[in-house]
Motif scaffolding. Structure first.
Motif, PDB file in Angstrom:
ATOM      1  N   THR A 167      69.495  46.609  40.707  1.00  0.00           N
ATOM      2  CA  THR A 167      70.535  47.126  41.960  1.00  0.00           C
ATOM      3  C   THR A 167      71.845  46.801  41.419  1.00  0.00           C
ATOM      4  O   THR A 167      72.032  46.176  40.460  1.00  0.00           O
ATOM      5  CB  THR A 167      70.119  46.699  43.288  1.00  0.00           C
ATOM      6  N   VAL A 168      72.935  47.256  42.078  1.00  0.00           N
ATOM      7  CA  VAL A 168      74.204  46.961  41.840  1.00  0.00           C
ATOM      8  C   VAL A 168      74.551  45.715  42.650  1.00  0.00           C
ATOM      9  O   VAL A 168      73.839  45.233  43.523  1.00  0.00           O
ATOM     10  CB  VAL A 168      75.283  48.153  42.078  1.00  0.00           C
ATOM     11  N   TRP A 169      75.865  45.259  42.312  1.00  0.00           N
ATOM     12  CA  TRP A 169      76.089  44.015  42.970  1.00  0.00           C
ATOM     13  C   TRP A 169      77.928  44.043  43.298  1.00  0.00           C
ATOM     14  O   TRP A 169      78.628  44.910  42.505  1.00  0.00           O
ATOM     15  CB  TRP A 169      75.965  42.709  42.132  1.00  0.00           C
ATOM     16  N   GLN A 179      87.844  43.479  49.581  1.00  0.00           N
ATOM     17  CA  GLN A 179      86.394  43.108  49.527  1.00  0.00           C
ATOM     18  C   GLN A 179      85.337  44.007  50.428  1.00  0.00           C
ATOM     19  O   GLN A 179      84.486  44.678  49.843  1.00  0.00           O
ATOM     20  CB  GLN A 179      86.294  41.469  49.861  1.00  0.00           C
ATOM     21  N   ILE A 180      85.970  44.318  51.608  1.00  0.00           N
ATOM     22  CA  ILE A 180      85.177  45.354  52.478  1.00  0.00           C
ATOM     23  C   ILE A 180      84.969  46.768  51.795  1.00  0.00           C
ATOM     24  O   ILE A 180      84.053  47.336  51.470  1.00  0.00           O
ATOM     25  CB  ILE A 180      85.730  45.520  53.829  1.00  0.00           C
ATOM     26  N   ASP A 181      86.300  47.226  51.221  1.00  0.00           N
ATOM     27  CA  ASP A 181      86.439  48.506  50.457  1.00  0.00           C
ATOM     28  C   ASP A 181      85.300  48.615  49.241  1.00  0.00           C
ATOM     29  O   ASP A 181      84.500  49.253  49.148  1.00  0.00           O
ATOM     30  CB  ASP A 181      87.773  48.991  50.181  1.00  0.00           C
ATOM     31  N   SER A 182      85.389  47.463  48.451  1.00  0.00           N
ATOM     32  CA  SER A 182      84.429  47.458  47.480  1.00  0.00           C
ATOM     33  C   SER A 182      82.864  47.270  47.645  1.00  0.00           C
ATOM     34  O   SER A 182      82.214  47.970  47.241  1.00  0.00           O
ATOM     35  CB  SER A 182      84.949  46.071  46.488  1.00  0.00           C
ATOM     36  N   LYS A 208      77.843  50.172  48.174  1.00  0.00           N
ATOM     37  CA  LYS A 208      76.589  50.246  48.910  1.00  0.00           C
ATOM     38  C   LYS A 208      76.077  51.874  48.643  1.00  0.00           C
ATOM     39  O   LYS A 208      74.898  52.032  48.707  1.00  0.00           O
ATOM     40  CB  LYS A 208      77.172  50.074  50.277  1.00  0.00           C
ATOM     41  N   LYS A 209      77.047  52.782  48.352  1.00  0.00           N
ATOM     42  CA  LYS A 209      76.625  54.018  47.960  1.00  0.00           C
ATOM     43  C   LYS A 209      75.664  54.213  46.838  1.00  0.00           C
ATOM     44  O   LYS A 209      74.744  54.812  46.566  1.00  0.00           O
ATOM     45  CB  LYS A 209      78.062  54.880  47.995  1.00  0.00           C
ATOM     46  N   GLU A 212      67.714  49.582  47.597  1.00  0.00           N
ATOM     47  CA  GLU A 212      67.219  48.997  48.952  1.00  0.00           C
ATOM     48  C   GLU A 212      67.844  47.384  48.864  1.00  0.00           C
ATOM     49  O   GLU A 212      67.851  47.090  49.960  1.00  0.00           O
ATOM     50  CB  GLU A 212      65.612  48.738  48.976  1.00  0.00           C
ATOM     51  N   LEU A 213      68.426  47.003  48.073  1.00  0.00           N
ATOM     52  CA  LEU A 213      69.278  45.758  48.156  1.00  0.00           C
ATOM     53  C   LEU A 213      70.749  45.859  47.760  1.00  0.00           C
ATOM     54  O   LEU A 213      70.901  46.674  46.637  1.00  0.00           O
ATOM     55  CB  LEU A 213      68.607  44.609  47.222  1.00  0.00           C
ATOM     56  N   LEU A 214      71.458  45.101  48.227  1.00  0.00           N
ATOM     57  CA  LEU A 214      72.934  45.099  47.677  1.00  0.00           C
ATOM     58  C   LEU A 214      73.211  43.571  47.763  1.00  0.00           C
ATOM     59  O   LEU A 214      73.059  42.817  48.787  1.00  0.00           O
ATOM     60  CB  LEU A 214      73.762  45.698  48.999  1.00  0.00           C
TER      61      LEU A 214
END
Length: 169
Positions: free
Chosen positions: A27-29, A57-60, A65-66, A70-72
């Motif tokens: 998944t992505v991070w 940080q929130i915008d990133s 998240k998109k 199933e995990l971020l």
């Protein structure tokens, strides 16, 4: 979607662990926005920069998240900015404090300071890793956050994290 935040003192393997876990789960991070922001700043940072870092940080996180499955995995969260702001400036921007009330992570992983310190121009307090570790752990306890402490080498930390994440899946 399960969200995991990796937090902890400076130079405790947060980014390394975050990348490794994202790889383990394919998944992505979300990278630590502060690192890019501060590297591009042509002056010493001031308290108002911490608000911009928090927003970034929130915008990133929203963008990543998109892309996530199933995990971020998030390399830091606003608790780190809060702690840093209060330590360095004696207060924290109300916007950040309000965001902390509404942000949610299924699990926090606090990285222990049991690995060697690596110098970096953005790091400020190598002698205070124990102090900051205690603050993060107490923040999680005091706010009833689900958390584990990741200790040992990377392989051991991954195993500890996977056990806690497995309980959430």
């Amino acid at each position: 979607m399960i969200k995991v935040a990796i937090i902890g003192p400076e130079s405790t393997g947060k980014t390394t662990l975050t990348k490794a876990l994202a790889g383990q789960y394919n998944t992505v991070w979300v990278p630590e926005y502060a690192r890019d922001y501060l590297n591009e700043l042509d002056r010493p940072y001031v308290q108002s920069d911490l608000l911009e870092i928090a927003k970034g940080q929130i915008d990133s996180q929203k963008l990543k998240k998109k892309e996530a499955r199933e995990l971020l995995f998030c390399d830091t969260d606003l608790h780190v900015i809060k702690v840093w702001s209060e330590h360095k400036y004696g207060s924290c921007d109300p916007w950040i404090l309000n965001q902390l009330k509404v942000q949610y992570y299924d699990l926090y992983i606090i990285t222990d300071f049991d690995i060697p310190y690596e110098d970096d121009p953005l790091r400020e307090h190598p002698e205070m890793r124990s102090y900051f570790f205690d603050i993060y752990r107490n923040l999680m306890k005091d706010n009833d956050k689900a958390f584990i402490v990741a200790q040992g080498d990377l392989k051991t930390r991954i195993k500890q994290a996977k056990k806690a994440i497995g309980a959430l899946l």
